[in-house]
Scaffold this motif. Sequence first.
Motif, short mmCIF file in Angstrom:
data_model
loop_
_atom_site.label_atom_id
_atom_site.label_comp_id
_atom_site.label_asym_id
_atom_site.label_seq_id
_atom_site.Cartn_x
_atom_site.Cartn_y
_atom_site.Cartn_z
N LEU A 101 1.18 -24.08 7.58
CA LEU A 101 2.42 -23.69 7.45
C LEU A 101 3.00 -22.80 8.74
N HIS A 102 2.27 -22.07 9.25
CA HIS A 102 2.51 -21.02 10.18
C HIS A 102 2.76 -21.52 11.80
N ARG A 123 6.54 -13.97 9.14
CA ARG A 123 5.75 -12.72 8.58
C ARG A 123 5.16 -12.94 7.13
N LYS A 124 6.06 -13.63 6.29
CA LYS A 124 5.67 -13.88 4.96
C LYS A 124 4.21 -14.70 5.07
N ILE A 129 -1.64 -15.62 4.60
CA ILE A 129 -2.87 -16.00 5.26
C ILE A 129 -3.85 -14.81 5.23
N SER A 130 -3.37 -13.55 5.37
CA SER A 130 -4.24 -12.29 5.27
C SER A 130 -4.73 -12.07 3.92
N GLU A 131 -3.77 -12.34 2.92
CA GLU A 131 -4.51 -12.15 1.50
C GLU A 131 -5.52 -13.15 1.12
N GLU A 132 -5.15 -14.34 1.51
CA GLU A 132 -6.36 -15.33 1.07
C GLU A 132 -7.57 -15.24 2.07
#
Length: 235
Positions: A101-102, A123-124, A129-132
Amino acid sequence: MGEKLGFKRLKELLNEAYGIESYLENSKTWEASLNTEKFKEKLIQISEESFQHRERLIELSNMLGIDIKKEFPEADQMKDRTIYEKLVNTETLARDTYTELHKIEEDIIEEHWLEEDPKQYYRKIENLISEEKGHLNILRGIIRDQETAQKELDIEKTKVKEALEKIKGSEDRLKESTIFGAKETLLLAFTDLEDLNKVNRKLAEKENTKIQEVTKFPDKTLIEVLIESPTTSYL
């Protein structure tokens, strides 16, 4: 005129991500099958955060004028070890879906973004991604714990033939999968270094397998193998 290919792909990925997060949210139904309180707490955390991700995906889709298909796949009935492996596979798929998606081109986002700053989209997605990745770190942290690995997850000590059969089983399942970019992660434990080296050599011959991580314990070595479909085309 039909919609642009990039926008169609954007919609597909958002729907895939929603389905994955719904599945992870429903994973709380596995709690009763777990014997480890520590794992139960982490499972609840991942489930609750997946619910939040799902809500954020709805918000993001609204900002793009996209209607998400709100499907809620049921979590399978599984036991400790299978639950762990399924979570790693699904969280990996979630991370990879957000990564795709990014990659959506900026002109596609700018054309359809209904808010002021289209860069919010990226940014969202970066936050997701960071949380996954955080979820994957949580799960991998459990397996790094020697006591958990030996007593709670009870990972079998693997011989060469068994390891290759498991890899082939994953490849066969992935061939049949209809999910774009489907992958599986296998956890294999070896007490014999020569067996491990033999499997490593076999994996090196394949383009669709990759050793993600190696963890050494006093009595064995644990490897995490990422497997893609053997029919995947590499451009």
